[in-house]
Design an enzyme around this catalytic site. Structure first.
Site, PDB file in Angstrom:
ATOM      1  N   SER A 272     -11.739  84.422  90.002  1.00  9.93           N
ATOM      2  CA  SER A 272     -11.612  85.834  89.633  1.00  9.93           C
ATOM      3  C   SER A 272     -12.952  86.557  89.746  1.00  9.93           C
ATOM      4  O   SER A 272     -13.572  86.540  90.807  1.00  9.93           O
ATOM      5  CB  SER A 272     -11.011  85.943  88.227  1.00  9.93           C
ATOM      6  OG  SER A 272     -10.672  87.262  87.919  1.00  9.93           O
TER       7      SER A 272
ATOM      8  N   ASP B 128      -0.490  88.548  92.341  1.00  9.19           N
ATOM      9  CA  ASP B 128      -1.835  88.818  91.839  1.00  9.19           C
ATOM     10  C   ASP B 128      -2.325  90.129  92.433  1.00  9.19           C
ATOM     11  O   ASP B 128      -2.290  90.307  93.652  1.00  9.19           O
ATOM     12  CB  ASP B 128      -2.766  87.666  92.225  1.00  9.19           C
ATOM     13  CG  ASP B 128      -4.202  87.857  91.758  1.00  9.19           C
ATOM     14  OD1 ASP B 128      -4.463  88.813  90.998  1.00  9.19           O
ATOM     15  OD2 ASP B 128      -5.061  87.043  92.156  1.00  9.19           O
TER      16      ASP B 128
ATOM     17  N   HIS C   9      -2.255  85.576  88.734  1.00  4.66           N
ATOM     18  CA  HIS C   9      -3.675  85.587  88.413  1.00  4.66           C
ATOM     19  C   HIS C   9      -3.958  84.785  87.135  1.00  4.66           C
ATOM     20  O   HIS C   9      -3.290  84.962  86.120  1.00  4.66           O
ATOM     21  CB  HIS C   9      -4.178  87.016  88.238  1.00  4.66           C
ATOM     22  CG  HIS C   9      -5.680  87.106  88.255  1.00  4.66           C
ATOM     23  ND1 HIS C   9      -6.393  87.152  89.424  1.00  4.66           N
ATOM     24  CD2 HIS C   9      -6.595  87.122  87.250  1.00  4.66           C
ATOM     25  CE1 HIS C   9      -7.680  87.218  89.148  1.00  4.66           C
ATOM     26  NE2 HIS C   9      -7.835  87.186  87.831  1.00  4.66           N
TER      27      HIS C   9
END
Length: 406
Positions: free
Chosen positions: A192, A346, A376
């Site tokens: 991320s 995501d 995610h």
């Protein structure tokens, strides 16, 4: 006094129950659960827990007891760390930066080295919450793993995160022999926002020929730019946990110290100068996204009129240390081979696809792993047993397989 304690004892459970109810109602009002998920009840429950935790943190912040980010960070690592008898785990500091080192007990002089940058958008995540993932990487790849505990909100804003990741990486690269790491076998890995930090570190280290060169970058659901929120993945997955549009914009604005009143300008692109968009659309446009990821009825890119005041308040989004996707071709051509992980559900899916294309256009070898049932943050749940998902294991196993095959 006894009456006061009685009131507190009665009101606290009522207040907590009220927050739980609010979190559940909000989830069912806004959350979109991917139909492909085989365990939707578990998914919904986890999202309600996230909503409750953030709401509780917001209440504590309004009462001036504790900031919301600090409360969430505290809860995020509770009870998650497990001991691995095959590893030596050491907490230390590189200067003022807390790091955690994972070393195989059976040491040698030519181990792989992995520098890991955790996710969490500068709000969530810490060394504890990613400790099990780093232990798994160290054990399964027979590597020394360095996990970087960079500075986060609420006390620290941009560029603290990327600066800490870079400085910790430089410190580690200078002392590889101390940890038994082969200087030709170092990997930068992030998830991320940590994957975005890894990309920034890779670009920054190009100006340091005196240091061992990182041989590969492993980026899991990376965030690569903060300019276009009209990409197909942003439109398709804006209400899919665990990175909804609201949460994403909250993290971006707080980390970049942008007033939340400019949120809509960022989302609509009215802060983007037409001439600047004309220059960078070759890298940022959804035209670069494979057709199979584009759905019907997508909104056009940057339909709103340009707002100069919004640009002046948000112009840091054009910095390559915020949006590493904007680095020039010469920089991209010097980067090492990459392994990119994207998840179908995501909002950041298309950031990985845009980064993949930029690397390929400059002749950099790229391996890409796409998780059709992924969302995610799913990799964080890989070892949570009851709360794990098939996609969680797919991601971590793919990463391990890639590193072992370099």
């Amino acid at each position: 006094m006894s009456v006061l304690w009685l009131v507190l004892l009665v009101s606290l459970p009522t207040f907590t129950l009220g927050l739980i109810t609010w979190a559940a109602v909000r989830h069912f009002l806004i959350a979109e659960v991917p139909s492909i998920l085989k365990q939707p009840v578990k998914f919904r429950f986890l999202h309600c827990v996230v909503l409750f935790t953030i709401a509780f943190g917001n209440v504590l912040e309004k009462l001036k007891i504790c900031s919301m980010p600090r409360f969430v960070q505290f809860t995020h690592g509770i009870g998650t760390r497990k001991k691995d008898p095959t590893l030596v785990v050491t907490d230390m500091h590189f200067g003022t930066i807390p790091v955690r080192l994972f070393q195989p007990k059976a040491m040698s002089s030519n181990l792989w080295g992995i520098i890991f940058y955790h996710g969490g958008g500068g709000i969530f995540g810490n060394l504890d919450s990613y400790s099990n993932l780093c232990s798994f990487l160290a054990r399964e790849t027979d590597s020394v793993v360095l996990s970087v505990g960079y500075r986060k909100l609420p006390d620290h804003h941009h560029p603290s995160l990327s600066e800490d990741c870079l400085n910790a990486s430089i410190h580690f690269l200078k002392d590889l022999h101390t940890y038994g790491v082969d200087p030709t076998r170092v990997v930068a890995c992030g998830e991320s926002v940590g994957a975005g930090a890894a990309a920034i570190v890779m670009q920054s280290l190009l100006s340091r020929p005196d240091l061992p060169q990182i041989c590969a970058q492993v980026l899991i659901t990376p965030g690569m730019q903060l300019i276009s929120f009209h990409l197909p993945s942003h439109q398709q997955n804006q209400n899919v946990p665990f990175l909804t549009r609201d949460l994403m914009m909250l993290g971006i604005c707080k980390y970049l110290a942008i007033d939340l009143s400019w949120r809509e300008a960022l989302l609509k692109g009215t802060c983007v100068p037409p001439d600047t968009w004309k220059k960078y659309r070759k890298w940022l446009s959804s035209d670069n996204i494979p057709q199979r990821f584009r759905g019907p009825n997508l909104q056009p890119e940057f339909p709103g009129p340009f707002n100069e005041a919004a640009y002046l308040e948000t112009k840091q989004i054009w910095d390559a240390e915020v949006s590493p996707l904007l680095a020039d071709d010469k920089t991209f051509a010097q980067l090492p081979q990459a392994f990119l992980v994207s998840c179908e559900y995501d909002a950041l899916r298309d950031d990985a696809l845009l980064y993949k294309k930029r690397l390929e256009d400059q002749g950099v070898p790229v391996s890409w792993y796409h998780v059709e049932d992924g969302f995610h943050g799913c990799v964080m749940l890989f070892d949570q047993k009851l709360f794990s998902f098939p996609c969680s294991l797919k991601v971590i196993r793919a990463v391990v397989s890639y590193i072992k095959g370099i």
